[in-house]
Design an enzyme around this catalytic site. Structure first.
Site, PDB file in Angstrom:
ATOM      1  N   SER A 154       0.856  -1.185   0.000  1.00 43.35           N
ATOM      2  CA  SER A 154       0.000   0.000   0.000  1.00 43.35           C
ATOM      3  C   SER A 154       0.892   1.235   0.000  1.00 43.35           C
ATOM      4  O   SER A 154       2.115   1.139   0.046  1.00 43.35           O
ATOM      5  CB  SER A 154      -0.893   0.016   1.240  1.00 43.35           C
ATOM      6  OG  SER A 154      -0.113   0.346   2.373  1.00 43.35           O
ATOM      7  N   LYS A 155       0.251   2.383  -0.007  1.00 40.14           N
ATOM      8  CA  LYS A 155       0.994   3.643  -0.059  1.00 40.14           C
ATOM      9  C   LYS A 155       1.984   3.788   1.091  1.00 40.14           C
ATOM     10  O   LYS A 155       2.968   4.515   0.980  1.00 40.14           O
ATOM     11  CB  LYS A 155       0.017   4.820  -0.049  1.00 40.14           C
ATOM     12  CG  LYS A 155      -0.769   4.892  -1.338  1.00 40.14           C
ATOM     13  CD  LYS A 155      -1.271   6.317  -1.610  1.00 40.14           C
ATOM     14  CE  LYS A 155      -2.107   6.365  -2.870  1.00 40.14           C
ATOM     15  NZ  LYS A 155      -3.546   6.200  -2.617  1.00 40.14           N
ATOM     16  N   ARG A 156       1.702   3.091   2.194  1.00 43.64           N
ATOM     17  CA  ARG A 156       2.626   3.171   3.326  1.00 43.64           C
ATOM     18  C   ARG A 156       4.018   2.672   2.962  1.00 43.64           C
ATOM     19  O   ARG A 156       5.011   3.071   3.545  1.00 43.64           O
ATOM     20  CB  ARG A 156       2.104   2.325   4.503  1.00 43.64           C
ATOM     21  CG  ARG A 156       1.007   2.978   5.302  1.00 43.64           C
ATOM     22  CD  ARG A 156       0.613   2.094   6.470  1.00 43.64           C
ATOM     23  NE  ARG A 156       0.265   0.740   6.025  1.00 43.64           N
ATOM     24  CZ  ARG A 156       0.951  -0.346   6.327  1.00 43.64           C
ATOM     25  NH1 ARG A 156       2.017  -0.264   7.080  1.00 43.64           N
ATOM     26  NH2 ARG A 156       0.561  -1.523   5.878  1.00 43.64           N
TER      27      ARG A 156
END
Ligand code: GLU
Ligand code: ZN
Length: 493
Positions: free
Chosen positions: A254-256
């Site tokens: 994910s964007k994390r």
């Protein structure tokens, strides 16, 4: 049997690594089997739909060099391939199921459903979801509700007993108790729009899809889809749910973890062939050894059997490595063409440089090539050629264990060596050795002298190799910069 596979994204966001891998696997599988690759746009969710996402889908596939045999733009015998252009059809099929007693009209208002959900939560009830309130309405009850002006949805009659199974090429047999399948999901909304499940199943059938390759997170929908196929009296395609793509920490990518949209990777200067190569190895391997595959290689070699069951880890560093490898395979001319937009964008050069400028940039490209991980790295790597350093951060001159005063002394002596060396037309290697000797005499690390030199010449701690940088810059400018830097340093220490 001709293989027919599809990539069926919903244009509700930018194309990301996981989606693109699904597209690639489907595309390779079609090519490897002489089949057809179909693109279908699942835009039933009108609230989350955006034109930008649809354009991004087309741009991404084009950039990767993935063409579809049937789908939007190119058309085909089973079109249209955009679900919003097929809405009437879904309605007809849903109504057919109602006539056959396999689906039913539900008149429950959003208020009733909200209250039901709240109550289920409060009672921590085992029975979650719709309570099948309208499943057995009599014709009179139904008419009465219609007369009140209520607009119904159509719900699927999920069997309340028994089990549903399907075979997954990777996962084997998957079986769910029907009582665990979502109780009577909506197929058609009250505004006549289909839900994902209805449109997806109808289209896969009507488009003659033979294999469904999609992300593992769709496994829970599998039993429901199979029930729907059975209700229609259709044979379900073969399923092949793909392993998840995770970050290094074992969580879903994910964007994390960093960029996940292909658009971002493209903007940073990843090459399509590098991204394709690496992404395809997240969850697939040929023999566990070979790492380099062109699109054509995958088109020949791809098989379902070699997809891993275990989740794949997306390693950003490994992608950088692949990208660097592909960058170094380019000729200087090819690479310069790819680098130009970044340098134009940074304001370093005009889009149509003079022949002299072009030659200079070709030399730059040749020396920067070894150090580029992404195309955009060229901006910081070549800034020194186009902008005079301001030396705002003097601490860059100091290195570990070498304070500013010592660094200044080292730079001064190295400068003398440099000037003398060039005046006497010595070889680069010889000059380099003499500079190293300065550090030795001062009893500091070599870097303690080379770093101040690099920073003085380029204004930065990262640059192409030192003598290449001097070469590109010219001796006059090089000397001028070192003098300026020395002046600043001396007023400071
Ligand atoms: N539209 C769904 C998605 O966005 C398709 C899932 C499937 O392939 O069945 O992933
Ligand atoms: Zn109802």
């Amino acid at each position: 049997m001709e293989v027919r596979v599809r990539y069926a994204p919903s244009p509700t966001g930018l194309q990301h690594i996981g989606g693109v891998r699904t597209a690639l696997f489907n595309y390779f599988f079609a090519r490897a089997n002489g089949g057809k690759f179909i693109l279908r746009v699942e835009d039933t969710d009108r609230e989350r739909y955006s034109d930008e996402s649809l354009q991004d889908l087309y741009d991404t596939l084009e950039w990767l060099g993935i063409s579809w045999d049937e789908g939007p733009i190119v058309g085909g015998p089973k079109g249209p391939y955009i679900q919003s252009e097929r809405f009437n059809l879904y309605k007809e099929y849903a109504e057919q199921l109602v006539r056959e007693g396999k689906a039913y009209y539900c008149y429950c208002t959003p208020e009733r459903l909200d209250a039901l959900r709240a109550q289920q939560q409060k009672e921590k009830s085992k029975q979650q979801g719709y309570d099948r309130h309208c499943r057995n309405l009599s014709e009179e009850e139904r008419k009465a509700l219609e007369e009140q002006g209520l607009k119904p949805v159509i719900r699927l009659k999920v069997p309340t007993g028994g089990k549903t199974s399907f075979h997954d090429v990777l996962m084997g047999e998957i079986t769910r108790k029907n009582s665990d399948v979502s109780p009577d999901p909506v197929l058609l909304k009250s505004d006549g729009f289909p839900t994902y499940h209805l449109a997806n199943v109808i289209d896969d059938h009507l488009m003659g899809i033979t294999h469904i390759m999609r992300a593992q997170e769709w496994i829970p929908s599998g039993p429901l889809h199979v029930i729907l196929y059975e209700a229609f009296g259709w044979e379900p395609p073969l399923y092949c749910h793909l392993p998840m793509v995770m970050g290094k920490d074992g969580q879903k990518l994910s964007k994390r973890h960093g960029s996940t949209s292909v658009k971002d990777f493209r903007a940073k200067g990843y090459l399509p062939e590098a991204l394709m190569n690496y992404v395809s190895l997240v969850g697939w391997s040929y023999d566990g050894q070979r790492e380099f595959f062109s699109k054509e290689d995958f088109e020949q070699l791809f098989t379902l059997e070699k997809i891993n069951k275990a989740p794949g880890v997306f390693d950003y560093k490994k992608l950088d490595w692949f990208n660097g490898q592909y960058i170094r395979q380019k000729s200087d001319e090819e690479l310069l063409t790819l680098l130009m937009p970044y340098m134009v964008n940074a304001g370093f050069v005009s889009a149509s440089p003079s022949e002299e400028e072009k030659q200079k940039m070709l030399s730059l490209t040749a020396v920067a090539k070894e150090r580029l991980k992404t195309l955009s790295d060229i901006v910081e790597l070549s800034r020194f050629l186009f902008e005079t350093p301001k030396y705002e951060d003097l601490s860059l001159f100091a290195t570990k264990g070498v304070d500013l005063a010592t660094a200044t002394k080292g730079l001064e002596q190295a400068f003398e060596v440099l000037k003398k060396g060039f005046a006497e037309h010595k070889e680069f290697e010889a000059i380099e050795e003499e500079i190293a000797a300065v550090a030795q005499q001062m009893e500091i690390k070599i870097n303690g002298v080379f770093m101040p030199l690099r920073v003085a010449i380029t204004g930065s701690t990262v640059s192409p190799p030192l003598f290449d940088s001097i070469n590109l810059l010219g001796l006059d400018e090089t000397y001028k910069r070192i003098e300026t830097a020395l002046g600043l340093l001396k007023s400071e220490v």
